[in-house]
Design a protein around this motif. Structure first.
Motif, PDB file in Angstrom:
ATOM      1  N   LEU A 166      -7.891  -3.125 -10.561  1.00 39.77           N
ATOM      2  CA  LEU A 166      -9.312  -2.283 -10.273  1.00 39.77           C
ATOM      3  C   LEU A 166     -10.137  -2.573 -11.679  1.00 39.77           C
ATOM      4  N   ASN A 167      -9.454  -2.561 -12.959  1.00 44.31           N
ATOM      5  CA  ASN A 167     -10.257  -2.179 -14.075  1.00 44.31           C
ATOM      6  C   ASN A 167     -10.938  -3.407 -14.542  1.00 44.31           C
ATOM      7  N   ASP A 168     -10.782  -4.419 -14.072  1.00 44.44           N
ATOM      8  CA  ASP A 168     -11.439  -5.882 -14.282  1.00 44.44           C
ATOM      9  C   ASP A 168     -12.996  -5.484 -13.959  1.00 44.44           C
ATOM     10  N   ALA A 169     -13.328  -4.869 -12.763  1.00 46.59           N
ATOM     11  CA  ALA A 169     -14.589  -4.790 -12.212  1.00 46.59           C
ATOM     12  C   ALA A 169     -15.606  -4.119 -13.198  1.00 46.59           C
ATOM     13  N   PRO A 170     -15.260  -2.766 -13.703  1.00 42.49           N
ATOM     14  CA  PRO A 170     -16.121  -2.089 -14.579  1.00 42.49           C
ATOM     15  C   PRO A 170     -16.379  -2.760 -15.697  1.00 42.49           C
ATOM     16  N   THR A 171     -15.405  -3.269 -16.385  1.00 43.52           N
ATOM     17  CA  THR A 171     -15.660  -3.968 -17.621  1.00 43.52           C
ATOM     18  C   THR A 171     -16.346  -5.344 -17.566  1.00 43.52           C
ATOM     19  N   ARG A 201       6.102   5.035  -8.598  1.00 44.01           N
ATOM     20  CA  ARG A 201       4.606   5.696  -9.003  1.00 44.01           C
ATOM     21  C   ARG A 201       4.357   5.131 -10.296  1.00 44.01           C
ATOM     22  N   LEU A 202       5.194   4.754 -11.119  1.00 48.73           N
ATOM     23  CA  LEU A 202       4.764   4.090 -12.626  1.00 48.73           C
ATOM     24  C   LEU A 202       4.409   2.602 -11.893  1.00 48.73           C
ATOM     25  N   LEU A 203       5.128   2.032 -11.244  1.00 47.57           N
ATOM     26  CA  LEU A 203       4.746   0.508 -10.956  1.00 47.57           C
ATOM     27  C   LEU A 203       3.527   0.455 -10.135  1.00 47.57           C
ATOM     28  N   GLY A 204       3.336   1.733  -9.230  1.00 48.47           N
ATOM     29  CA  GLY A 204       2.010   1.492  -8.507  1.00 48.47           C
ATOM     30  C   GLY A 204       0.632   1.926  -9.373  1.00 48.47           C
ATOM     31  N   ALA A 205       1.022   3.008 -10.379  1.00 50.64           N
ATOM     32  CA  ALA A 205      -0.137   3.232 -11.230  1.00 50.64           C
ATOM     33  C   ALA A 205      -0.677   1.764 -12.080  1.00 50.64           C
ATOM     34  N   LEU A 206       0.343   1.031 -12.437  1.00 58.40           N
ATOM     35  CA  LEU A 206       0.297  -0.004 -13.271  1.00 58.40           C
ATOM     36  C   LEU A 206      -0.541  -1.028 -12.611  1.00 58.40           C
ATOM     37  N   GLU A 207      -0.037  -1.181 -11.442  1.00 53.49           N
ATOM     38  CA  GLU A 207      -0.649  -2.145 -10.446  1.00 53.49           C
ATOM     39  C   GLU A 207      -1.908  -1.746 -10.006  1.00 53.49           C
ATOM     40  N   TRP A 263       0.827  -1.371  -0.052  1.00 51.65           N
ATOM     41  CA  TRP A 263      -0.115  -0.080  -0.014  1.00 51.65           C
ATOM     42  C   TRP A 263       0.785   1.325   0.029  1.00 51.65           C
ATOM     43  N   ARG A 264       2.089   1.067   0.584  1.00 47.65           N
ATOM     44  CA  ARG A 264       3.011   2.167   0.569  1.00 47.65           C
ATOM     45  C   ARG A 264       3.523   2.870  -0.487  1.00 47.65           C
ATOM     46  N   GLU A 265       3.637   1.715  -1.563  1.00 46.37           N
ATOM     47  CA  GLU A 265       3.973   2.061  -2.705  1.00 46.37           C
ATOM     48  C   GLU A 265       3.035   2.333  -3.857  1.00 46.37           C
ATOM     49  N   ALA A 266       1.638   1.767  -3.485  1.00 51.30           N
ATOM     50  CA  ALA A 266       0.695   2.091  -4.508  1.00 51.30           C
ATOM     51  C   ALA A 266      -0.097   3.458  -4.266  1.00 51.30           C
ATOM     52  N   LYS A 267      -0.203   3.601  -2.904  1.00 49.12           N
ATOM     53  CA  LYS A 267      -0.812   4.890  -2.408  1.00 49.12           C
ATOM     54  C   LYS A 267      -0.610   5.952  -3.315  1.00 49.12           C
ATOM     55  N   PRO A 268       0.621   6.643  -3.594  1.00 46.27           N
ATOM     56  CA  PRO A 268       0.996   7.907  -4.180  1.00 46.27           C
ATOM     57  C   PRO A 268       0.409   7.783  -5.560  1.00 46.27           C
ATOM     58  N   SER A 269       0.252   6.569  -6.414  1.00 48.99           N
ATOM     59  CA  SER A 269      -0.434   6.440  -7.391  1.00 48.99           C
ATOM     60  C   SER A 269      -1.652   6.086  -7.686  1.00 48.99           C
ATOM     61  N   MET A 270      -2.495   5.735  -6.709  1.00 44.33           N
ATOM     62  CA  MET A 270      -3.579   5.185  -6.440  1.00 44.33           C
ATOM     63  C   MET A 270      -4.384   6.111  -7.272  1.00 44.33           C
ATOM     64  N   ARG A 271      -4.448   7.416  -7.110  1.00 45.04           N
ATOM     65  CA  ARG A 271      -5.541   8.412  -7.984  1.00 45.04           C
ATOM     66  C   ARG A 271      -5.558   8.188  -9.392  1.00 45.04           C
ATOM     67  N   LEU A 272      -4.265   8.147  -9.691  1.00 48.88           N
ATOM     68  CA  LEU A 272      -4.000   7.654 -11.437  1.00 48.88           C
ATOM     69  C   LEU A 272      -4.684   6.370 -11.696  1.00 48.88           C
ATOM     70  N   GLY A 273      -4.356   5.353 -11.013  1.00 50.16           N
ATOM     71  CA  GLY A 273      -4.628   3.863 -11.219  1.00 50.16           C
ATOM     72  C   GLY A 273      -5.939   3.914 -11.168  1.00 50.16           C
ATOM     73  N   LEU A 274      -6.645   4.488 -10.196  1.00 46.94           N
ATOM     74  CA  LEU A 274      -8.323   4.561 -10.073  1.00 46.94           C
ATOM     75  C   LEU A 274      -8.884   5.121 -11.367  1.00 46.94           C
ATOM     76  N   SER A 275      -8.154   6.219 -11.750  1.00 51.56           N
ATOM     77  CA  SER A 275      -8.695   7.062 -12.842  1.00 51.56           C
ATOM     78  C   SER A 275      -8.398   6.217 -14.182  1.00 51.56           C
ATOM     79  N   LEU A 276      -7.498   5.338 -14.546  1.00 52.45           N
ATOM     80  CA  LEU A 276      -7.236   4.547 -15.333  1.00 52.45           C
ATOM     81  C   LEU A 276      -8.355   3.515 -15.475  1.00 52.45           C
ATOM     82  N   ALA A 277      -8.591   3.075 -14.225  1.00 50.00           N
ATOM     83  CA  ALA A 277      -9.392   1.727 -14.193  1.00 50.00           C
ATOM     84  C   ALA A 277     -11.081   2.365 -14.340  1.00 50.00           C
ATOM     85  N   THR A 278     -11.291   3.470 -14.544  1.00 47.60           N
ATOM     86  CA  THR A 278     -12.603   3.940 -14.644  1.00 47.60           C
ATOM     87  C   THR A 278     -12.778   4.830 -15.699  1.00 47.60           C
TER      88      THR A 278
END
Length: 513
Positions: A161-166, A150-156, A83-98
């Motif tokens: 998360l992107n499986d759910a909406p699709t 931040r790149l790995l966190g965004a991709l992860e 979570w410490r690694e993913a948290k800084p990029s979570m906004r971008l990751g969530l945006s990419l997934a939605t």
């Protein structure tokens, strides 16, 4: 369909040989920079009608088994994500997934209808099934590419998360429900299912963590089983109220994987092994579904055109739009665009219209299958080169230690096993210079085949395994201090907690699918 004893014995023999061959193939595929899914898909094709003659055409069974395998893979992804690694990029990751998924689906659907001549329903399905990235494919390749976190966190985060909406969108389109409702209602349904999935995931995660800390199970082997079952409690609970089971299982696993639980390392290792088994079975099964005789020049042409549209147009546009919430330099955004690997997810999602008997579903399956194989071969091996050309590779970042914990219930303490990695700056530091919190101490050093009780002036070396006892109340401070020394060496106290410019991480391990 029934099996007699002889058939069951043959099934066990063939299944064991295929699994063993698939495991050995991981080394070959990783050296080539290719996701192992390509090898597994090829194995399925060879075992199928065009090869050894094993027939498999049950789309409904493939749909059910595929979803179960994806849930296991997502659970492993959450359990091994820091979570410490993913948290800084979570906004971008969530945006990419939605937002990113919505943009990608729209671009591919419009292009598929007007440029490729597909019917609207098939065009929308093509955009929906191809837009999500695949965690297994992404990280089996990116594990050899040293990237900023931040790149790995965004991709992860995106791939988790992107499986759910699709899944929700593909199900609605396959059932013909999209044309019966306005777009805003469809969007509301998707958001509602996502929120329900996240809620059940949080409930299963935090509730399960509370339970595991108090369970005191009699053997360490039960903890990984219990944790994996808890993630599926979230999946089942969300599905029971028509929420997103995929969102629930990933969120539950993310919470559990970052909670202070006994035997976290063993749990992660168990989850990785089960996820590998799920991937092998999933990809081989999908390979069995393909009949090479159906692949025509028209199919290949449509697959290449759709893949070009997705990779060169839809993905970059979706990344650019998604990055509005968390801007990044253009070099990193370009790499994010190129690193959107597709794997099992698009092929599994095509089993939904297959099971529904949609006209053109078989053709869609063949197009997606060919597209995934071709563009994985094109993009996968080029990621290290792309990282160097775009100057996003950071070879100095992976510098950490591995920490494994086991509970000492009678004294309210934990036994930590620390491995000093080859890149750790703890090499050359004396035990006394660790300056651990009061009550924590290094009780044993394992160096090669020798074990000894360290003294204050004992110098630590690369490859050493340390056994530390720490009171549970200061365990987090102890781990934090160890990681600071691993990154900053003996000057960590003066350089601060981020001595190398890299955020602290709870886990020094990266996934390798």
């Amino acid at each position: 369909m029934t099996f007699d004893v002889e058939q069951l014995d043959q099934f066990v023999l063939v299944g064991s040989l295929v699994t063993l061959l698939a495991i050995l193939a991981v080394r070959v595929s990783s050296r080539a920079g290719l996701p192992s899914l390509l090898v597994y898909l090829l194995m399925g094709v060879v075992l199928g009608d065009a090869g050894l003659g094993i027939g498999f055409e049950d789309a409904e069974l493939a749909h059910a088994l595929g979803f179960a395998a994806l849930a296991i893979i997502l659970a492993e992804g959450g359990l091994t994500t820091s979570w410490r690694e993913a948290k800084p990029s979570m906004r971008l990751g969530l945006s990419l997934a939605t937002v990113g998924i919505a943009v990608s689906v729209s671009v591919v659907a419009v292009g598929g209808h007007y440029l490729l001549g597909l019917e609207w329903q098939i065009a929308v399905l093509l955009g929906a099934v191809c837009s999500p990235t695949d965690a297994a494919a992404v990280f089996s390749v990116l594990r050899v590419v040293p990237l900023p976190r931040r790149l790995l966190g965004a991709l992860e985060a995106e791939s988790g998360l992107n499986d759910a909406p699709t899944v929700v969108l593909v199900t609605l389109v396959s059932a013909g429900a999209v044309g019966d409702h306005p777009w805003w209602l469809i969007g509301g349904i998707i958001v509602g299912e996502l929120l329900a999935g996240v809620a059940f995931g949080l409930l299963a995660g935090f509730g399960g963590a509370w339970l595991m800390r108090r369970a005191a199970l009699p053997t360490a082997g039960l903890y990984p089983l219990a944790v994996l079952c808890l993630t599926f409690v979230g999946y089942g609970g969300a599905a029971a109220v028509h929420g997103s089971g995929f969102a629930a299982v990933y969120v539950a696993a993310l919470v559990l994987g970052n909670s202070e639980l006994p035997h976290r390392g063993a749990t992660r290792s168990f989850a990785e092994g089960v996820a590998w088994l799920a991937q092998i079975g999933l990809f081989v099964m999908l390979g069995l579904l393909l009949s090479p005789g159906r692949i025509t020049a028209s199919t290949v042409g449509l697959a290449l055109a759709a893949g070009f549209l997705l990779t060169v147009v839809a993905r970059p546009v979706s990344v650019a739009v998604s990055a509005i919430v968390q801007p990044m330099p253009w070099r990193e955004l370009t790499f994010l665009s190129w690193a959107g690997l597709r794997g099992a997810v698009p092929i599994v999602l095509t089993t939904i219209p297959l099971a529904e008997g949609i006209d053109g579903a078989t053709k869609l399956f063949d197009i997606v299958f060919v597209m995934v194989v071709v563009y994985t071969i094109v993009t996968g091996p080029t990621l290290p080169f792309a990282a160097r050309v775009l100057k996003v590779a950071r070879r100095s970042e992976p510098r950490d230690i591995d920490v494994e914990a086991a509970p000492l219930e009678r004294v309210a303490a934990d036994l930590l096993q620390v491995t000093i990695s080859p890149r750790s700056r703890m090499h050359g530091v004396e035990v006394g210079e660790l300056r651990l919190p009061q009550g924590a101490s290094v009780s044993l050093v394992i160096r090669g085949d020798a074990t000894f009780v360290p003294e204050y002036r004992t110098v630590l070396r690369h490859g050493d395994h340390l056994l530390l006892v720490t009171p549970r109340a200061v365990r987090e401070r102890t781990e934090t201090r160890l990681r600071e020394v691993s990154r900053g060496g003996r000057l960590a106290r003066w350089l601060g907690p981020d001595a190398t410019g890299v955020p602290s991480s709870r886990s020094g391990r990266r996934r390798g699918h």
